[in-house]
Design an enzyme around this catalytic site. Structure first.
Site, PDB file in Angstrom:
ATOM      1  N   LYS A   1       0.850  -1.199   0.000  1.00  0.00           N
ATOM      2  CA  LYS A   1       0.000   0.000   0.000  1.00  0.00           C
ATOM      3  C   LYS A   1       0.883   1.245   0.000  1.00  0.00           C
ATOM      4  CE  LYS A   1      -3.954   1.985   2.527  1.00  0.00           C
ATOM      5  NZ  LYS A   1      -4.826   1.846   3.715  1.00  0.00           N
TER       6      LYS A   1
ATOM      7  N   SER B   1      -9.734   1.878   2.763  1.00  0.00           N
ATOM      8  CA  SER B   1      -8.856   2.606   1.871  1.00  0.00           C
ATOM      9  C   SER B   1      -7.827   1.743   1.144  1.00  0.00           C
ATOM     10  CB  SER B   1      -8.122   3.670   2.689  1.00  0.00           C
ATOM     11  OG  SER B   1      -7.252   3.054   3.621  1.00  0.00           O
TER      12      SER B   1
ATOM     13  N   SER C   1      -9.916  -0.452   6.949  1.00  0.00           N
ATOM     14  CA  SER C   1      -9.317  -0.267   5.623  1.00  0.00           C
ATOM     15  C   SER C   1      -8.636  -1.493   5.022  1.00  0.00           C
ATOM     16  CB  SER C   1      -8.313   0.888   5.666  1.00  0.00           C
ATOM     17  OG  SER C   1      -9.000   2.115   5.588  1.00  0.00           O
TER      18      SER C   1
END
Lengths: 488, 477
Positions: free
Chosen positions: B78, B153, B177
């Site tokens: 990420k 996210s 997330s």
């Protein structure tokens, strides 16, 4: 006319001389480092970096707290103080003022008005910011983050000071204590010790405080006293003339000898403090506190009392000798040397007194004049002890000793060496001295007559002549005896 | 296609030299090449370095040299996790030129395990969002339905795993997330206990909530990945010195007699088809011998409110360092310091970070602090206590991961509150700092549905085992 009482509270920032910084392991000593070389992603506030607290800095804060009779908190926590400034790379300073590591405490000080007890509100620990360097043309500023995250203790007193002198003396004592503890150099000129004051005036007898003015930029002990004296005068005059005081921050201008308004209360920040989530609360362990107590070095006040009792020094001598840890150390090393020489487990009070005199009047005077620290003294304690022993043994007279001392100070040589090289050994040979005395008596018949006629001063003159003849090397005691015998 | 391999399969095939890391990496890169124009799961693809690393591992293996635990396996990270010398943007314009000078601890651990980092995945800006639509680099699409969001996210990581654009990925989870996008994309997502995995090098959003975790194709893969990234880190004072169990070796234990709690508060006001599917999944677990009991977590209803005080408060401080002075985007047309701050931040941040900075700054302001932040901290303790109490009665809790199915792109963008509600089942877990995993349950209308299994603090083993047993016994729908 209304009489006003001065009320002062102080805040001290004390830079800790830990090996590494407060929240990262960068070198904490940057005096000689080029800008931004003692830095890492953490103290530069790079994304994803996390603070790791310096355990030593926490211990030292607790140590100062204990030295000042304060209480180590059962639990304390760091917090974030939020504001934007280019020298603050995270845009928040990690501090611990809300739940500080040390609460309470006091320090007894002595000033011209006598003894006073100054209470301490708390001591907290925080990180310093970096430094901005402004271009002379004003077009740009440069950021140096070497100092960023240097550990700072902040000591906040109660508003217990009633005179500017008290504030100065407290500051001096505080420096002395942090130096005894070995946790800071406490040097105001170099900014290791910084002082801010809150000062207000109130009519004598009134309980409520007057409008508080914060004074900043006092960069020496002397300027603390001067700035506050100025401020007392300014506020007294304003109030006496029916004027109004504002709550504001004023900066001390050393050259102008004035405080100048910097900002008013209306511009005060909201720092939006909240507990630092990256550092769990600290719960100081009892073992650690016990260890700190056990390891607590002798503090200036304790040492002063001991110097008076054990060595028989005057209160003044003991105070001066203990005011600086290096000076006290110098003196005590000298004491040990003398005890070693005399194979005793105590020092005779006369010897201690002599050592104190030499240290304070001769050595300290010269060091101060040359701006040399005690630590870097060209004359070491052992050498001074040797010199005193040489006087005591009668090898040299006290007068010659001063010449030897001067030479020692210049060259750092041992006293024996100087005495040998310069032929300064005291003449104790009675036969040789008798010859000199005879010659002096022959050459000064008038003085002999005067003495016999009852003029005592003539005796002193004749001794002086003998000393002159021997270039001061004659043992005065023996000369005295011979002269007395011959004149009787 | 090699890119379809699970982490577990890839390790076995690489170790036995049945496949090479180069071939596996090439397969993953070609998936990326084929699918990225549709998905936009990556912000940065580091093909060249990935191939070089893959070749290096192959050479080492050929020579019989010692290699790391996950040697040669492609991984995606990420874009909020620092990778030394590799662009890391947090999905924000304000960091659109930021190249970290150091590796996050989890990145370091992945490198030490000899993984092949293929790239950095897309995400909501600063991990703020539940749809990956707030990214400066455009939205990521759900591989299962390109008109829908992948969740967020960590939507890029979840989409990449689901679309075989990587073998596994790392995400971060502040309020769901990892779990919610895993649920939306039909993959496994694990949020470990707060303090289990180091946060060093992870750009902070909500510092007291953030945690790194794996997004994988299977439960076992999640266990393998967690073994690699977990552990105390001297550089993160909130990471905890606890032994890291061999998670992957402790899977498949009987769940007979284990007690599963169904918290009633987590089955209210949700899509009934999701509720139905979770109940079916629980039945499967019951048929394996687990006891199912109804429980209540009365303070859960306050968790989202608490979250939207504490998280933005921390955000307001954490994002203050992005000021246009040191790194990242800096407004060129600023005349002075104040303008540099204002313009850089006005232009550098998107609307969601700005919204949260303002909420947080407000909640921390003098005069409001006690009413908001301090109160929220007190309620947080109660939410935590709720879980502690319930875990005296049950081993794990089972809930839906999300109250809604993957929604349409743009559907919730105009209504932040609707977006926040998408995290209502995942947020309480972060508030309490406990571990939870999302594992794919049966689908609804061909859209994935995730089942969330929540465990007590440090009991990742329990939830992994429960998830594994379910995964192995799942009926084919």
């Amino acid at each position: 006319m209304i009489k006003f009482e001065t009320v002062i509270g102080m805040e001290f920032h004390i830079q800790l001389n830990t090996k590494s910084k407060m929240f990262c392991r960068c070198d904490n000593y940057s005096a000689e480092a080029k800008p931004n070389t003692n830095t890492c992603p953490t103290c530069m506030g790079f994304p994803g970096t996390l603070p790791v607290a310096n355990e030593k800095a926490i211990e030292w804060t607790m140590l100062l707290g204990l030295a000042l009779n304060g209480k180590v908190a059962d639990s304390f926590n760091f917090e974030r103080k939020n504001y934007f400034y280019p020298d603050l790379p995270k845009a928040y300073q990690i501090t611990s003022s809300t739940n500080p590591p040390v609460v309470g405490g006091y320090l007894d000080i002595v000033t011209s008005k006598g003894e006073s007890k100054i209470r301490i509100n708390h001591i907290h620990l925080e990180e310093d910011a970096g430094k901005l360097v402004h271009a002379s043309n004003g077009n740009y500023s440069l950021v140096d983050l070497n100092r960023a995250s240097t550990p700072l203790m902040e000591l906040v007193t109660e508003a217990d000071f009633r005179t500017p002198e008290e504030a100065r003396v407290f500051a001096e004592n505080l420096r002395s204590i942090v130096r005894y503890l070995g946790i800071s150099s406490g040097n105001m000129e170099e900014g290791n010790l910084r002082a801010d004051a809150n000062i207000s005036l109130r009519p004598v007898g009134q309980k409520e405080f007057g409008k508080k003015v914060e004074i900043k930029n006092m960069n020496s002990f002397k300027s603390i006293e001067r700035a506050l004296e100025y401020e007392v005068k300014r506020q007294t005059e304003t109030l006496s003339e029916g004027g109004t005081l504002f709550q504001e921050t004023r900066g001390w201008d050393e050259n102008k000898g004035k405080t100048m308004s910097q900002r008013s209360k209306e511009e005060a920040h909201d720092y939006r403090y909240f507990p630092e989530p990256d550092l769990p609360p600290f719960k100081p362990k009892k073992e650690v506190i016990d260890r700190l107590k056990a390891e607590m070095p002798e503090l200036p006040s304790e040492k002063r009392e001991r110097f008076e009792g054990e060595y028989g020094l005057t209160a003044y001598d003991a105070m001066v000798l203990t005011s600086d840890v290096e000076l006290a150390r110098f003196f005590e090393q000298g004491v040990e040397e003398i005890m070693k020489k005399e194979s005793k487990d105590f020092i005779p009070k006369e010897s201690a007194k002599k050592l104190a005199n030499w240290t304070l009047t001769e050595l300290l005077g010269r060091l101060n004049a040359k701006g040399i620290s005690v630590k870097n003294s060209p004359i070491k304690s052992r050498q001074l002890a040797d010199l005193i022993a040489l006087i005591d043994e009668g090898t040299i007279s006290g007068k010659i000793a001063k010449t030897v001392f001067d030479e020692m100070f210049e060259t750092g040589k041992n006293p024996e060496e100087i005495i040998k090289d310069k032929g300064l050994v005291q003449i104790t040979d009675t036969k040789a001295l008798e010859e000199t005395v005879d010659a002096v008596l022959d050459n000064n018949p008038k003085s002999v007559e005067d003495f016999k006629a009852g003029k005592a001063q003539a005796f002193g003159f004749l001794i002086g002549q003998v000393m002159k003849e021997t270039k001061g090397q004659a043992n005065p005691k023996i000369v005295n005896e011979i002269l007395r015998k011959k004149l009787s | 296609m090699l890119s379809k391999l699970t982490l577990e399969e890839a390790i076995i095939k690489l170790d036995s030299k049945e496949i090479s890391s180069e071939d596996l990496t090439r397969s993953v890169l070609s998936s990326i090449e084929n699918k990225e124009k549709d998905l936009n799961a990556y912000i940065t693809v580091d093909a060249e370095n990935a191939l070089n690393k893959a070749k290096l591992i192959d050479t080492k293996r050929a020579k019989g040299e010692k290699v790391g635990k996950l040697a040669g396996v492609p991984v995606a990270i990420k874009d909020i996790i620092s990778t030394k010398d590799l662009l890391t943007t947090a999905g924000s314009k304000i960091l659109s030129n930021y190249i970290p000078p150091f590796d996050a601890t989890v990145t370091k651990k992945l490198k030490e395990a000899d993984t092949v980092i293929v790239g950095k995945t897309n995400m909501d800006e600063f991990a703020m969002g539940s749809s990956t639509e707030t990214s400066y680099y455009g939205p990521t699409k759900n591989p299962r339905d390109l008109t829908r969001v992948p969740g967020g996210s960590s939507g890029g990581s979840a989409a990449a795993v689901a679309a075989d654009e990587t073998i596994f990925a790392l995400g971060t989870d502040t309020g769901g997330s990892i779990r919610q996008p895993a649920s939306f994309c039909g993959v496994v997502g694990l949020k470990p206990t707060y303090g289990r995995v180091s946060r060093r090098g992870v750009f902070a959003m909500g510092s007291s909530l953030d945690q790194v975790g794996p997004i994988t194709k299977t439960v076992k893969d999640a266990a393998i990945a967690l073994e690699v990234i977990a552990g105390k880190d001297k550089l993160d004072s909130t990471s905890v010195d606890m032994e890291v169990p061999e998670y992957s070796k402790n899977l498949g234990k009987s769940i007979k007699g284990m007690r599963i709690g169904l918290p009633q508060e987590y089955f209210e006001g949700l899509d009934s088809r999701i509720a139905e599917n979770i109940h079916k999944a629980v039945e499967r677990l019951a048929s394996e011998g687990a006891q199912v009991v109804d429980v209540s977590l009365p303070y859960t209803k306050y968790a989202l409110a608490v979250y939207y005080i504490i998280m933005p408060s921390e955000v307001s401080a954490n994002l203050a360092k992005y000021d246009g002075i040191k790194y990242g985007y800096s407004a060129k047309d600023a005349e002075n310091l104040m303008e540099t701050y204002l313009k850089s931040r006005a232009k550098g941040f998107g609307p969601e970070p700005k919204r949260r900075i303002m909420i947080g700054a407000y909640a921390l302001s003098s005069g409001y602090y006690e009413a908001y932040y301090l109160k929220a901290q007190k309620v947080r303790a109660l939410v935590k206590q709720d879980y502690e109490e319930v875990f005296k009665k049950v081993d794990v809790l089972v809930t839906p991961t999300s109250p809604v199915l993957p929604f349409k792109i743009g559907e919730k963008m105009t209504d932040p509150l609707q977006m926040y509600l998408a995290d209502v089942y995942t947020v309480p877990v972060n508030i309490a700092g406990i571990p939870a995993i999302s594992v794919p349950a049966n689908e609804v209308m061909d859209l994935p549905v995730g089942m969330q299994i929540i465990g007590p603090q440090w009991e990742e083993e329990k939830i992994l085992n429960m998830a594994y047993v379910y995964e192995q016994n799942k009926e084919v729908s």
